[in-house]
Design an enzyme around this catalytic site. Sequence first.
Site, short mmCIF file in Angstrom:
data_model
loop_
_atom_site.label_atom_id
_atom_site.label_comp_id
_atom_site.label_asym_id
_atom_site.label_seq_id
_atom_site.Cartn_x
_atom_site.Cartn_y
_atom_site.Cartn_z
N CYS A 381 0.02 -6.52 4.49
CA CYS A 381 0.15 -6.95 3.10
C CYS A 381 -0.61 -8.26 2.87
CB CYS A 381 1.61 -7.06 2.71
SG CYS A 381 1.88 -7.12 0.92
N HIS A 507 3.08 -1.72 4.14
CA HIS A 507 3.99 -2.24 5.16
C HIS A 507 4.32 -1.14 6.17
CE1 HIS A 507 5.08 -6.21 3.42
NE2 HIS A 507 4.75 -5.63 2.29
N GLU A 509 5.54 -1.35 9.04
CA GLU A 509 6.74 -1.64 9.84
C GLU A 509 7.97 -0.89 9.34
OE1 GLU A 509 6.55 -5.17 6.84
OE2 GLU A 509 5.18 -3.79 7.85
#
Length: 535
Positions: A381, A507, A509
């Site tokens: 990001c 993102h 993750e």
Amino acid sequence: MTKFIFVTGGVVSSLGKGITAASLGRLLKSRGLKVAIQKFDPYINVDPGTMSPYQHGEVFVTDDGAETDLDLGHYERFIDINLTKNSNVTTGKVYWAVISKERRGDYLGGTVQVIPHITNEIKERILRVAKESNPDVVITEIGGTVGDIESLPFLEAIRQLKNDVGKDNVLYIHVTLVPTLRVTGELKTKPTQHSVKELRSIGIQPDIIVARSEQPLSREITEKIALFCDIDKNAVIQAVDASNIYEVPLKLKEEGLDDIVIKKLGLTCGEPDLSEWEQIVERYKNPKFEVTIGIVGKYVSLPDAYLSVAEALRHAGIYHETRVNIRWIDSEMLEKEPVEKYLSNLDGILVPGGFGDRGVEGKIKAIQYARENKVPYLGLCLGMQTAVIEFARNVAGLKDANSSEFKPDGPHSVIDLLPEQKEVEQLGGTMRLGLYPCKLVPGTKAHAAYGEEIIYERHRHRYEFNNEYRELLTGLGLVISGTSPDGRLVEIIELSDHPWFVATQFHPEFKSRPNRPHPLFREFIGASLKTNKLF
């Protein structure tokens, strides 16, 4: 008939209710049951999207774009399911819904009260999750601590729900603390007794007590808790501190938590298959290799602000049988001191997401170091946006390159506000949020990692790569390896002359799992291992 399990907490906050709920979900799923899970947060904010990470920790984003509590990340990772906006409910959302109904006239001129209107809305949110996926079990965690004034409507609602759906279909689990007096080494049960007394005064009798402690509970302590809290002895589950969170489901299995839940709710299911989870824990505890990754951010004094990032790194470590040592680096320190002091002995550098200009120049210096010294780099990001700024400044020669977020009137805004964001005035829930498709370019590191042409990832941002600079920067070696399907939005960048330098606008993750690490984190740790002489 769907069964309902409610997890409450007593004595102190941050006891691990979320991990307990997630672990129970994993145990029940391993028996072949379909599990849904949600969390109620008693704060009046509508969601945590505008809350400071120092106050709340990470904001976890779901596929449908909900900004939620970080415990939903634990739920998704442990149970391996994708949650929705219905999985996180706050007091703010409940009151907003009730007041909106009152303004529409839904209550036909009646006086709107906590009971029944607020409690009915809470119950409706619980039942909505059950209707959404028709699960065998719905696990609901009640945030906060029993005794907090903010939690009372939620506790009253789950008390009422037992009568609504039948007492045989509801089970209450209370997570509490059994502290140790350091002077004598003695375990004390009085805080647990008082917490259960408080819960019973509301009308809720816990069926199971999960007792958190630093040391194992003796038989006498277990019997004392059972006697004073009026539960079966085998329903006192000890939860001794574990070396890592992924051990918790196995520890609770040893204590028989899932057996008791199955019996009390009358569920029919098979024996648990935890072989995959046992392998995860084994690889986590006994790594063959080791790497050190520097996370350069502005909230590093509270690692929970980057919880999913840290867990995704650990998942990749499990895959590679590698211990991932995380070094938290305050980006502001890189603005004041030589970067070599903090970055010279790292195997990889990661810059996560964030907002605001504090510490941004330190992140840009870290990225420059990674680029020039061929250190594996992963940007997420803001970590992609700052990578573009660094490249524009130091490779393209645009010394004033910046983001319009940090310098609105700058001459070279290589990162700019998304067009649809320019008229937005309200901050909450207005970003580009949730799951979006991304088209990958064959022959790139991103395509090699995913092995697919179209991928889907979760976003949370207002700013994007400015296409006015696309031709200039790509001509100098910046590779755009992923875009929106129409090619308009830049989603992934790479460097052609670097061993492994990848940054994403999304993102990744949030989609990583301990049994299925995210491809980019997997490849990042793989590249970091190659820079480590121990590999």
